[in-house]
Design a protein around this motif. Structure first.
Motif, short mmCIF file in Angstrom:
data_model
loop_
_atom_site.label_atom_id
_atom_site.label_comp_id
_atom_site.label_asym_id
_atom_site.label_seq_id
_atom_site.Cartn_x
_atom_site.Cartn_y
_atom_site.Cartn_z
N THR A 6 27.93 41.08 32.89
CA THR A 6 27.60 40.72 31.40
C THR A 6 26.10 40.66 31.14
O THR A 6 25.27 40.68 32.20
CB THR A 6 28.10 39.37 31.47
OG1 THR A 6 27.37 38.57 32.43
CG2 THR A 6 29.49 39.10 32.01
N ASN A 32 30.59 35.86 36.78
CA ASN A 32 31.17 37.19 36.67
C ASN A 32 32.36 37.18 35.93
O ASN A 32 33.04 36.30 35.56
CB ASN A 32 31.71 37.43 38.12
CG ASN A 32 30.43 37.77 38.96
OD1 ASN A 32 29.37 38.19 38.53
ND2 ASN A 32 30.51 37.10 40.21
N GLY A 33 32.77 38.36 35.42
CA GLY A 33 34.04 38.41 34.55
C GLY A 33 33.70 38.34 33.18
O GLY A 33 32.83 37.65 32.75
N ASP A 34 34.34 38.92 32.50
CA ASP A 34 34.12 38.95 31.05
C ASP A 34 34.76 37.66 30.39
O ASP A 34 35.99 37.14 30.52
CB ASP A 34 35.06 40.26 30.32
CG ASP A 34 34.69 40.36 28.57
OD1 ASP A 34 34.27 39.30 28.21
OD2 ASP A 34 34.79 41.36 28.23
N ALA A 72 31.22 42.59 36.27
CA ALA A 72 32.04 42.61 35.28
C ALA A 72 33.43 42.90 35.52
O ALA A 72 34.43 42.31 34.89
CB ALA A 72 31.45 42.57 34.13
N LYS A 73 33.65 43.77 36.19
CA LYS A 73 34.92 44.52 36.24
C LYS A 73 35.59 44.08 37.48
O LYS A 73 36.34 44.77 37.84
CB LYS A 73 34.63 46.19 36.05
CG LYS A 73 34.12 46.50 34.53
CD LYS A 73 33.93 48.05 34.57
CE LYS A 73 33.69 48.34 33.33
NZ LYS A 73 33.09 50.06 33.22
N ILE A 111 38.43 35.74 30.37
CA ILE A 111 38.90 34.60 31.38
C ILE A 111 39.37 33.57 30.39
O ILE A 111 40.59 33.18 30.53
CB ILE A 111 37.41 34.13 31.73
CG1 ILE A 111 37.05 35.07 32.83
CG2 ILE A 111 37.93 32.69 32.65
CD1 ILE A 111 35.45 34.87 33.23
N ASP A 150 38.62 42.82 39.42
CA ASP A 150 39.90 42.99 38.97
C ASP A 150 40.50 41.37 38.54
O ASP A 150 40.37 40.33 38.84
CB ASP A 150 40.82 43.43 40.07
CG ASP A 150 41.17 42.49 41.15
OD1 ASP A 150 41.63 41.71 41.13
OD2 ASP A 150 40.59 42.84 42.20
N ASN A 151 41.58 41.67 37.44
CA ASN A 151 41.88 40.59 36.83
C ASN A 151 42.85 39.65 37.49
O ASN A 151 42.96 38.48 37.52
CB ASN A 151 43.01 40.99 35.49
CG ASN A 151 41.73 41.37 34.48
OD1 ASN A 151 40.54 41.37 34.71
ND2 ASN A 151 42.35 41.94 33.36
N ILE A 195 40.58 37.05 39.12
CA ILE A 195 40.22 36.04 38.13
C ILE A 195 41.37 34.93 37.95
O ILE A 195 41.33 33.72 37.70
CB ILE A 195 40.00 36.84 36.64
CG1 ILE A 195 38.59 37.50 36.74
CG2 ILE A 195 39.77 35.67 35.60
CD1 ILE A 195 38.29 38.34 35.56
N LEU A 250 33.37 31.41 39.27
CA LEU A 250 33.28 33.05 39.26
C LEU A 250 31.85 33.35 39.40
O LEU A 250 31.27 34.43 39.48
CB LEU A 250 33.82 33.56 38.04
CG LEU A 250 35.24 33.80 38.13
CD1 LEU A 250 36.06 33.96 36.66
CD2 LEU A 250 35.88 34.54 39.16
#
Lengths: 469, 392
Positions: free
Chosen positions: A377, A453-455, A406-407, A459, A409-410, A413, A450
């Protein structure tokens, strides 16, 4: 009566050479310990002979081109004699009879400032006074470091013009790679007098020696103006032609103690240095190696789609524009790069109180690439940049070690979202009872877990789904 | 300190104390540099050592090499039977060393060679590196070789001559080929009238004898008026003194060399250190040199001397287009008695009449059999061949 200032400047600038002017000791890169960078030649031992650093001559010619000077293709070195402990040979090698560049000019807004000449000379050493033992020590590290002295004509009429000129000089010299113009590496002697507006005669002149801070130069000029006008109008003192120094604590100038009123420097041509003949071919070579000026660069940047204001900032500083050129050359889009440099990098510089941008261009390019490709991000990008500024970290390794990808895995998350919901009963209850704002605090906790991290959009949608399930 | 009495090294080379040899004290004959040890050797010394020659030791010189032949040394003025001699020339004459390196700044080694009857060659300016000379008159001083005969002089000169990037006035040729075998029978030599006329009867007799020998070999000898001898002498005096003043100013008691034991401030440190450590001739030269460089006199003295230098060069070249060499005295007398120190400045000035032309033009000169020969630049072989031809 209205008065106008008449100011001329002698500006000394260290040249960016790898070695000193007449020996192979390291040049402008300042050594740490006193007398670290000294050889028999630059410490005035008998038996040594000077050999001219060709690069210094080329840089001086470049300065001449930059300031629209006539280049003297026959130029000589001369000796200027005086005794001082920081001058090991008791003479300074300078250019008196045939300076390398003459008759130039610089445009400052509407005003044209004439350049009388530019000459090459060697710097002197430094004296360190120890008050405790009442002893002076000499440090020859700076001895024989190449300088150019840029002598202007008395064309300045205000301190603002002087400051604008010095700023322009600095950025142009940096741009052309002539001088790093590091802190204190640009020193000025300010010649100043006052006369009734409209008069063609020159008033009594004061010379304020060895100034390097722009704000002090401005203050000193303003002080002198008042002092001169007071002397003329109210006869507060008798003006004499003299050399003065600025006292930054007392905020005023003082006359320097000067036993000899008119020093005789006994100039004569240095028999150890043959006259330098710059033939047409060499001159053309130097001309061809001139980089674009700050104005030219700014123009290119605008053509690349950068806003005029941003282009001006980028081109005002050699390090900024080099960074921009390098990162763009690595395939990043100019607009994005400009924004990263002007916002993020300059932000970091401000935070860390840095005066120059010194990170590796490849690192900035990699960060921008990761952000543009959605690998990390923008917030994570800033984090890496900050780490690069602070510890010069490896970009990819840092992202990996800090789970910045950022990718991710969901399911990871989702797992985190569920765990945080489980740990925040009260907030969840608040939310369910209609306090929509409570979701923001849960979201904050998740982001914290997180580590950025992560979009965020992903989230947030996962969180909403879970809460409403 | 290694001085003349301690040298007994046939086959080795003596080096004047104005030339640096690493870690060996180099005093230039002055109290100022009594304990000065250089960090590096002169290029000429390096070249000799690389070629397998050994430095026998340092030979005494007059203070900074400014005098007649060594009489103003702070350490040990040399005399033999009550007459002045040059330390290096006397050593070479006695066969204790093969040859010596000397700095010819104002003719001292030429005069010394003349009174000791050995050979000395001052090569063309710029052919032997000046790196490592305790400099005085940079625009004319030159390392030369004192030797017993022309072949030895040639041998040593061949080793030390050649381009050195550490000397900005060093000429570009990497090596010089010298010969002692050029055909003297076909040469035309002129006797310099003004210099001949100014010499003593004994010196004139030496010149006459030398000219006779040349004629016997088949050479043509004529007398020629130079038309610039006095001008060369005065101009060189001005240039030499000015440059010397400037070069000696680094000896200020701050970094190395003599420092006065008591001083109140920096000016006193300068004045006392220099006053207490330098002799009369050095001081007189400094005063004269400072004067001619003063702003008000620069045009009339230094600048004019630079222009005279060009005229003297042109004139000398003109003469040497017609003649292979100029024959002249190297000094006014065949021997010198010690004299009153206060007369040193005038004495050296008067004697420089004979030596100034090669000094100011940079042309090569050679002293042999008590006389001096001058040739055009790069024509050392002419000098060496003439010297060799009259040796037997």
């Amino acid at each position: 009566m209205k008065y106008e200032l008449v100011i001329g400047l002698e500006t000394h600038v260290e040249l960016s050479t790898d070695s000193k002017l007449f020996c192979s000791c390291g040049g402008h890169s300042s050594p740490k310990e006193p007398n670290d960078c000294v050889c028999p030649a630059c410490s005035g031992m008998p038996g040594m002979l000077p050999v001219t650093n060709k690069h210094a001559i080329e840089l001086a010619v470049k300065a001449g081109f930059m300031l629209n000077c006539k280049i003297n293709q026959y130029t000589t070195f001369d000796k200027k004699s005086y005794y001082y402990p920081d001058l090991p040979c008791a003479y300074q090698i300078t250019q008196w009879f045939h300076p390398i560049c003459v008759d130039g000019s610089v445009q400052i807004g509407e005003r044209t400032i004439g350049i009388k000449q530019i000459h090459v000379e060697e710097d002197a050493g430094k004296l360190v006074h120890d008050e405790a033992t009442n002893t002076s020590f000499v440090d020859f590290n700076r001895t024989s470091v190449p300088l150019i002295e840029i002598v202007s004509r008395p064309d300045f009429r205000s301190s603002d013009e002087v400051i604008a000129y010095l700023k322009k000089l600095k950025s142009s010299l940096q741009f052309a790679g002539i001088s790093e113009c590091e802190e204190g590496a640009m020193r000025c002697d300010v010649n100043i007098s006052v006369r009734p507006e409209g008069s063609n005669e020159l008033g009594v002149r004061s010379e304020i020696k060895n100034m390097s801070s722009l704000s002090e130069i401005k203050d000193a000029i303003e002080f002198e103006k008042v002092r001169h006008v007071d002397a003329i109008e109210r006869h507060t003192e008798m003006l004499v032609q003299e050399t003065r120094r600025w006292d930054d604590v007392k905020r005023r100038t003082f006359p320097m103690r000067n036993k000899e009123t008119a020093a005789d420097y006994r100039y004569f041509p240095d028999p150890n240095l043959m006259p330098i003949v710059i033939d047409d071919e060499w001159l053309a070579e130097i001309k061809a190696s001139m980089p674009a000026t700050a104005e030219e660069k700014s123009g290119y940047y605008e053509e690349m789609g950068i806003a005029a204001k941003e282009a001006a900032v980028l081109s005002s500083d050699r390090k900024l524009s080099d960074m921009f050129d390098d990162v763009v050359a690595m395939g990043r889009s100019p607009k994005t790069v400009a924004s990263w440099i002007l916002t993020e990098c300059m932000g970091q510089m401000k935070r860390l109180e840095l005066t120059s941008l010194d990170i590796e261009p490849a690192k900035l390019a990699r960060i921008i690439e990761l952000v543009e490709d959605g690998e990390i991000t923008r917030a994570a990008g800033k984090k890496v940049l900050s780490a690069v500024f602070e510890n010069n970290v490896d970009v990819d390794k840092f992202c990996e070690e800090n789970n910045l990808n950022a990718k991710i895995d969901n399911s990871f998350i989702l797992e985190t979202v569920r765990r945080v919901i489980g740990e925040n009963d009260k907030a969840v209850a608040d939310y369910k009872s209609g306090k929509v704002k409570a979701m923001q605090s849960i979201f904050g906790c998740i982001m914290k877990e997180l580590k950025g991290n992560g979009d965020p959009a992903v989230i947030r949608s996962l969180l909403e789904k879970e809460l409403n399930a | 300190m290694i001085y003349i009495n301690e040298i007994n090294a046939a086959g080795k080379i003596a080096v004047d104390d104005t030339i640096l040899v690493k870690d060996v004290p180099a005093t230039a004959g002055s109290k100022m540099l009594e304990n000065f040890k250089p960090l590096f050797s002169a290029e000429a010394v390096e070249r000799l050592e690389k070629a397998g020659y050994a430095v026998a030791g340092k030979t005494n010189v007059g203070e900074f090499g400014l005098d007649l032949m060594g009489e103003t040394s702070y350490f040990a003025p040399e005399t033999e039977n009550g007459s002045l001699v040059g330390a290096a020339a006397s050593l070479v004459a006695s066969g204790k060393v093969k040859a010596a390196l000397n700095v010819d700044l104002n003719g001292a080694p030429r005069r010394a060679a003349a009174v000791s009857c050995v050979d000395f060659i001052k090569p063309t300016y710029g052919t032997v590196s000046r790196y490592g000379i305790i400099a005085c008159a940079c625009s004319g001083e030159q390392i030369g070789v004192t030797a017993k005969n022309a072949d030895d002089a040639k041998e040593i000169l061949s080793v030390i001559a050649g381009h050195d990037s550490k000397d900005g006035t060093s000429l570009p040729a990497e090596k010089y080929e010298y010969s002692t075998e050029e055909n003297v029978a076909e040469m035309k030599i002129c006797i310099a009238k003004e210099l001949y006329d100014a010499a003593s009867a004994e010196v004139k007799a030496k010149i006459d004898g030398f000219a006779e020998s040349l004629k016997k070999l088949g050479a043509k000898v004529e007398e020629v008026s130079l038309g610039m001898a006095e001008q060369a002498k005065t101009a060189w005096q001005i240039l030499m003194s000015a440059e010397t003043t400037n070069n000696l100013s680094r000896f200020d008691g701050v970094k190395y060399g003599y420092r006065t034991p008591e001083y109140k401030n920096i000016d006193e440190l300068y004045v006392k250190s220099r006053s207490e450590s330098m002799g009369f001739l050095a001081k007189a030269t400094i005063i004269y040199g400072s004067d001619v460089l003063a702003k008000a006199k620069y045009e009339k003295c230094y600048d004019k001397s630079l222009r005279i230098r060009r005229i003297v060069c042109d004139k000398a070249r003109e003469i040497l287009a017609d003649y292979d060499a100029i024959l002249a005295p190297a000094c006014s007398q065949v021997s010198y008695k010690p004299y009153d120190t206060a007369d040193a400045f005038e004495k050296v000035y008067e004697e420089s009449l004979f030596t100034a032309i090669p000094s100011i033009t940079g042309m090569p000169a050679m002293v042999t059999k008590g006389v001096q020969l001058i040739a055009d630049s790069y024509k050392e072989s002419v000098l060496l061949s003439i010297a060799k031809s009259v040796e037997v």
